[in-house]
Design a protein around this motif. Structure first.
Motif, PDB file in Angstrom:
ATOM      1  N   UNK A   1     -14.250   4.940  -0.034  1.00  0.00           N
ATOM      2  CA  UNK A   1     -13.769   5.700   0.548  1.00  0.00           C
ATOM      3  C   UNK A   1     -12.629   7.052  -0.741  1.00  0.00           C
ATOM      4  N   UNK A   2     -12.723   6.258  -1.605  1.00  0.00           N
ATOM      5  CA  UNK A   2     -12.257   6.403  -3.004  1.00  0.00           C
ATOM      6  C   UNK A   2     -12.808   7.348  -3.729  1.00  0.00           C
ATOM      7  N   UNK A   3     -13.856   6.964  -3.608  1.00  0.00           N
ATOM      8  CA  UNK A   3     -15.315   7.766  -4.438  1.00  0.00           C
ATOM      9  C   UNK A   3     -15.530   9.031  -3.332  1.00  0.00           C
ATOM     10  N   UNK A   4     -15.647   8.598  -2.243  1.00  0.00           N
ATOM     11  CA  UNK A   4     -15.712  10.280  -1.694  1.00  0.00           C
ATOM     12  C   UNK A   4     -15.011  11.461  -1.196  1.00  0.00           C
ATOM     13  N   UNK A   5     -14.037  11.032  -0.182  1.00  0.00           N
ATOM     14  CA  UNK A   5     -13.773  12.265   0.342  1.00  0.00           C
ATOM     15  C   UNK A   5     -12.744  12.143   0.077  1.00  0.00           C
ATOM     16  N   UNK A   6     -11.764  11.124  -0.748  1.00  0.00           N
ATOM     17  CA  UNK A   6     -10.658  11.019  -1.592  1.00  0.00           C
ATOM     18  C   UNK A   6     -10.822  11.513  -2.209  1.00  0.00           C
ATOM     19  N   UNK A   7     -12.029  12.221  -3.161  1.00  0.00           N
ATOM     20  CA  UNK A   7     -12.071  13.267  -4.315  1.00  0.00           C
ATOM     21  C   UNK A   7     -12.193  14.365  -4.272  1.00  0.00           C
ATOM     22  N   UNK A   8     -11.988  14.989  -2.878  1.00  0.00           N
ATOM     23  CA  UNK A   8     -11.653  17.012  -2.374  1.00  0.00           C
ATOM     24  C   UNK A   8     -10.682  17.147  -3.321  1.00  0.00           C
ATOM     25  N   UNK A   9     -10.830  18.182  -3.213  1.00  0.00           N
ATOM     26  CA  UNK A   9      -9.688  19.324  -3.696  1.00  0.00           C
ATOM     27  C   UNK A   9      -8.196  19.171  -4.034  1.00  0.00           C
ATOM     28  N   UNK A  10      -8.400  19.055  -1.895  1.00  0.00           N
ATOM     29  CA  UNK A  10      -7.005  19.486  -1.634  1.00  0.00           C
ATOM     30  C   UNK A  10      -6.010  18.175  -2.271  1.00  0.00           C
ATOM     31  N   UNK A  11      -7.242  16.635  -1.515  1.00  0.00           N
ATOM     32  CA  UNK A  11      -6.473  16.310  -2.432  1.00  0.00           C
ATOM     33  C   UNK A  11      -6.366  15.573  -3.542  1.00  0.00           C
ATOM     34  N   UNK A  12      -6.741  15.906  -5.012  1.00  0.00           N
ATOM     35  CA  UNK A  12      -6.297  15.679  -6.149  1.00  0.00           C
ATOM     36  C   UNK A  12      -5.906  16.787  -6.274  1.00  0.00           C
ATOM     37  N   UNK A  13      -5.194  17.590  -5.560  1.00  0.00           N
ATOM     38  CA  UNK A  13      -4.124  18.870  -6.022  1.00  0.00           C
ATOM     39  C   UNK A  13      -3.012  18.354  -5.712  1.00  0.00           C
ATOM     40  N   UNK A  14      -2.941  17.603  -4.759  1.00  0.00           N
ATOM     41  CA  UNK A  14      -1.222  16.526  -4.249  1.00  0.00           C
ATOM     42  C   UNK A  14      -1.059  17.622  -3.264  1.00  0.00           C
ATOM     43  N   UNK A  15      -2.109  18.335  -2.242  1.00  0.00           N
ATOM     44  CA  UNK A  15      -1.924  18.894  -1.267  1.00  0.00           C
ATOM     45  C   UNK A  15      -1.793  18.490  -0.005  1.00  0.00           C
ATOM     46  N   UNK A  16      -2.482  17.167  -0.409  1.00  0.00           N
ATOM     47  CA  UNK A  16      -2.406  16.288   0.954  1.00  0.00           C
ATOM     48  C   UNK A  16      -2.431  14.845  -0.057  1.00  0.00           C
ATOM     49  N   UNK A  17      -1.555  13.991   0.536  1.00  0.00           N
ATOM     50  CA  UNK A  17      -1.756  12.641   0.118  1.00  0.00           C
ATOM     51  C   UNK A  17      -2.232  11.716   0.805  1.00  0.00           C
ATOM     52  N   UNK A  18      -3.126  11.161   0.639  1.00  0.00           N
ATOM     53  CA  UNK A  18      -3.406   9.442   1.137  1.00  0.00           C
ATOM     54  C   UNK A  18      -3.170   8.252   0.654  1.00  0.00           C
ATOM     55  N   UNK A  19      -2.888   7.378   2.038  1.00  0.00           N
ATOM     56  CA  UNK A  19      -2.959   5.964   1.632  1.00  0.00           C
ATOM     57  C   UNK A  19      -3.330   4.835   2.624  1.00  0.00           C
ATOM     58  N   UNK A  20      -3.562   3.818   2.489  1.00  0.00           N
ATOM     59  CA  UNK A  20      -4.544   2.333   3.064  1.00  0.00           C
ATOM     60  C   UNK A  20      -2.797   1.745   3.511  1.00  0.00           C
ATOM     61  N   UNK A  21      -3.107   1.333   4.738  1.00  0.00           N
ATOM     62  CA  UNK A  21      -2.046   0.726   5.308  1.00  0.00           C
ATOM     63  C   UNK A  21      -3.066  -0.864   6.081  1.00  0.00           C
ATOM     64  N   UNK A  22      -2.260  -2.002   5.107  1.00  0.00           N
ATOM     65  CA  UNK A  22      -3.029  -2.791   5.493  1.00  0.00           C
ATOM     66  C   UNK A  22      -2.007  -3.790   4.845  1.00  0.00           C
ATOM     67  N   UNK A  23      -2.582  -4.775   6.303  1.00  0.00           N
ATOM     68  CA  UNK A  23      -1.181  -5.978   6.268  1.00  0.00           C
ATOM     69  C   UNK A  23      -2.263  -7.746   5.875  1.00  0.00           C
ATOM     70  N   UNK A  24      -1.147  -8.806   6.222  1.00  0.00           N
ATOM     71  CA  UNK A  24      -1.790  -9.616   5.407  1.00  0.00           C
ATOM     72  C   UNK A  24      -2.762 -10.632   5.890  1.00  0.00           C
ATOM     73  N   UNK A  25      -3.589 -10.994   4.876  1.00  0.00           N
ATOM     74  CA  UNK A  25      -4.672 -12.260   5.290  1.00  0.00           C
ATOM     75  C   UNK A  25      -4.362 -13.894   4.841  1.00  0.00           C
ATOM     76  N   UNK A  26      -4.822 -14.502   5.893  1.00  0.00           N
ATOM     77  CA  UNK A  26      -4.877 -15.612   6.477  1.00  0.00           C
ATOM     78  C   UNK A  26      -5.465 -16.410   4.595  1.00  0.00           C
ATOM     79  N   UNK A  27      -5.826 -15.910   3.903  1.00  0.00           N
ATOM     80  CA  UNK A  27      -6.825 -16.186   2.607  1.00  0.00           C
ATOM     81  C   UNK A  27      -5.509 -15.618   1.794  1.00  0.00           C
ATOM     82  N   UNK A  28      -5.678 -16.543   0.713  1.00  0.00           N
ATOM     83  CA  UNK A  28      -4.246 -16.385  -0.364  1.00  0.00           C
ATOM     84  C   UNK A  28      -5.163 -15.473  -1.226  1.00  0.00           C
TER      85      UNK A  28
END
Length: 683
Positions: A454-481
């Motif tokens: 995702x970082x290497x593809x559509x997150x390189x869109x001009x709207x995201x690079x110019x901060x018109x659009x903001x992207x964040x991943x939402x991740x919970x925790x895993x049993x494996x430390x």
């Protein structure tokens, strides 16, 4: 006497068609004004006004003290973990909140939670079943996930990358694995009936099973009973051999990289059949069936030079043998006759078989008793290293299993292979100015490759690079430390991950959706909020144009909308009446990609804060329920439907494409760079 001439038949048909059109129009108007009444919001989770910036900026907790502690959000601690208490009288009406929304529409009425007899999330029946702690099933899952998450977070906070003993995953060192494994049937039958393959497979690896199919037993088939023809009792004998990957979260089945299903009896075709398939994120692909008829010999249908399906004897087909005259004539003119060898179906009830699965260059090859039976081409999204488990299910006794020519190391298991620590992939800090769209991407801890794609593809869109659009991943925790530790390192470097401190579960995705809404209105000032999955490819500029076509004065709910969908009451995806008492779901957009306006997100956060947000285990249905409540109590919502927000796979001129592997993501981005919104549905 001559009868008077009536109206011509054409005229009568014309008038009848108009009458039917009028009736249909009236019915549609009736339906549009009579959506099912939504239930009273359940008291699930207490809210909190605290929030966090996870890009190294200031963090405000419930005491309004500013701290500098990345990777931890007190909002999720205070919001998602609550020892929930019921009202003393569940049937009493819920009083409206004394404080309205911080920003309400001009002239709109305050939120008025409706009275409803169902009470909490799963209703009175489920509550009576849980008298011991007075928590519903979903609430108990959330409570347990938070307890385990707090423990995992404390361990993660104390650990350092250099201190962990399991550094092979962190440092990218190849993990040493045996070149062969063996297991007896008794050992395989213990626990989950899975043989662990620590480094997966490689080209040339093979797995051999020795077993005996059970004799067919009688089963009742409800579908045949409904048809009222034929006997609903059928004889069934089948088993499944599956190459599986590692599951990402609890509650979600591990991916089925190859599903081999010999059906001796009981198939709808009433013939012995072998079926292949794959299952990714609990969604099955297209099945390949072998029924005793040879596949085409075209080069496109071959797998490493082998047929996909070989021929075996079938008693329902009369072999077209040559007549004696034709045979005599061919011998007379000296034409050579090739003898034809036929084989029976390779599996027989109660008879021993030796099944071998070999990994080739283009696909898997299955032989039984030394004879090639079928081949299955590799499907997109899986690699041989992903096949870390062999599972056997169904009516079969396995006597022994042998895995040979296994890889000695697992290079792809290390995130170092997919995480490219380059400055150009880093995200900008959250801007102080308002943004047009905030995109929250649901992800799992060990989905390193998906996030990097995702970082290497559509997150390189001009709207995201110019901060018109903001992207964040939402991740919970895993049993494996060690997985959590690597994710923490990934989040620190790229600055685009929001870590939610509860243990990840498939049923608790709805909590991540709430977190996306909360982040979008408290950490980012966004006009619109979009939710998607980490296997969703987004044409960002096209989606922005679609949003701009809607008036900013209107509340918006945009996506691939479902109308009057009914809950499944049986099967794997069954929903009980206690979980969902109504006969239909509210209108809802499919989960892989939908958009809401910020006022709807603020409503969700506000309802969550005053403990009146009803939750459901299907997050997309939950959002539809919340939007319907907003539409009924706050302001009219414009429901915008478009099939181009693809639910299954990809369509030409898509807005979003779902179930896209990292390899497909790169391909889609390359095509988009050439001005073509075409799919990459290669196999």
């Amino acid at each position: 006497m001559k009868r008077p001439k009536g109206e011509p038949p054409v005229s009568r048909r014309f008038r009848l068609s108009h009458l039917l059109l009028v009736i249909a129009a009236l019915y549609l108007v009736f339906i549009s004004f009579k959506f099912p009444q939504f239930l009273e919001s359940a008291a699930v989770l207490n809210g909190d006004d605290s929030y966090i910036e996870l890009d190294g900026t200031k963090i405000r907790n419930s005491e309004d003290s500013e701290i500098n502690k990345p990777f931890f959000s007190s909002v999720y601690k205070d919001t998602f973990h609550r020892k929930l208490e019921d009202n003393q009288n569940q049937d009493a009406p819920v009083r409206p909140s004394k404080e309205p929304l911080e920003e309400e529409r001009n002239g709109s009425a305050p939120i008025r939670p409706l009275q409803h007899r169902y009470g909490r999330i799963t209703g009175d029946i489920m509550r009576r079943m849980n008298r011991t702690n007075n928590l519903s099933l979903l609430e108990r899952m959330a409570d347990e996930a938070w307890t385990l998450g707090l423990k995992a977070w404390d361990e993660l906070d104390k650990l350092d990358v250099k201190e962990t003993a399991e550094t092979s995953m962190i440092e990218g060192k190849p993990e040493s694995c045996p070149s062969w494994l063996s297991m007896s049937g008794e050992e395989l039958a213990v626990g989950d009936k899975v043989m662990f393959l620590p480094c997966g497979l490689a080209a040339g690896s093979s797995i051999t099973l020795v077993g005996t199919p059970h004799y067919a037993h009688q089963e009742f088939v409800p579908q045949l009973a409904k048809l009222r023809r034929g006997d609903p009792l059928v004889m069934v004998s089948q088993f499944m051999v599956e190459l599986q990957g590692l599951k990402a979260v609890d509650g979600e089945d591990p991916p089925k990289i190859m599903h081999l299903n010999p059906r001796l009896k009981g198939d709808w075709s009433h013939r012995p059949v072998i079926e292949h398939n794959t299952c990714y994120r609990m969604q099955w692909g297209g099945a390949q069936r072998c029924d005793g008829l040879p596949s085409k010999s075209d080069e496109d249908m071959l797998v490493d030079g082998f047929r996909r399906c070989e021929k075996w004897m079938r008693n329902d087909i009369v072999d077209s043998k040559e007549s004696k005259t034709t045979s005599w004539f061919k011998r007379f003119i000296g034409r050579e006759q090739k003898p034809e060898v036929t084989w029976p179906f390779p599996f027989v009830e109660g008879r021993l078989f030796v099944l071998t699965i070999r990994a080739g260059v283009e696909g898997y090859h299955i032989t039984v008793g030394g004879r090639h039976v079928t081949s299955f081409p590799y499907r997109t999204g899986f690699t041989l290293e992903d096949a870390t488990g062999l599972a056997v299910k169904g009516e079969v006794d396995i006597h022994s299993v042998y895995a040979t020519s296994l890889p000695a190391s697992h290079p792809s298991f290390s995130p170092r292979r997919v995480l490219e620590m380059s400055e150009k992939w880093k995200s900008h800090p959250v801007p102080k100015h308002p943004v047009q769209v905030f995109i929250g991407v649901l992800s799992a801890t060990n989905h390193f490759a998906e996030r990097m794609a995702v970082r290497k593809t559509w997150m390189q869109s001009s709207a995201i690079k110019s901060s018109r659009v903001v992207v964040r991943f939402f991740v919970a925790l895993n049993p494996r430390k060690e997985v959590n530790l690597m994710m923490k390192k990934e989040a620190a470097y790229f600055g685009d991950i929001v870590i939610l401190p509860f243990m990840d579960r498939y049923e608790l995705v709805v909590l991540k959706t709430i977190a996306i809404c909360e982040y979008g209105v408290q950490n980012v000032t966004a006009a619109y909020i979009m939710k998607c999955d980490d296997d969703t490819f987004i044409r960002v500029d096209t989606v922005l144009k679609e949003i701009e076509g809607i008036s900013r004065k209107k509340s918006l709910y945009m996506g691939n909308l479902n109308l009057l969908h009914r809950p499944l009451r049986s099967g794997k995806w069954a929903v009980t009446y206690e979980e969902w008492p109504e006969e239909v779901y509210p209108p809802y957009a499919n989960g892989p990609g939908y958009i809401i306006s910020s006022d709807i997100a603020k409503f969700v956060v506000s309802q969550h804060g005053n403990r009146s947000l009803r939750l459901f285990k299907m997050e997309d249905v939950s959002m539809g329920m919340w939007v319907e409540q907003f539409n009924s109590t706050i302001a009219a919502v414009q429901y915008s439907h478009n099939w181009k927000f693809c639910q299954y796979g990809c369509l030409v001129d898509y807005y979003t494409a779902h179930y896209q592997s990292p390899r497909q993501m790169i391909c889609l981005w390359d095509k988009l760079a050439r001005g073509r919104a075409h799919c990459c549905n290669f196999r």
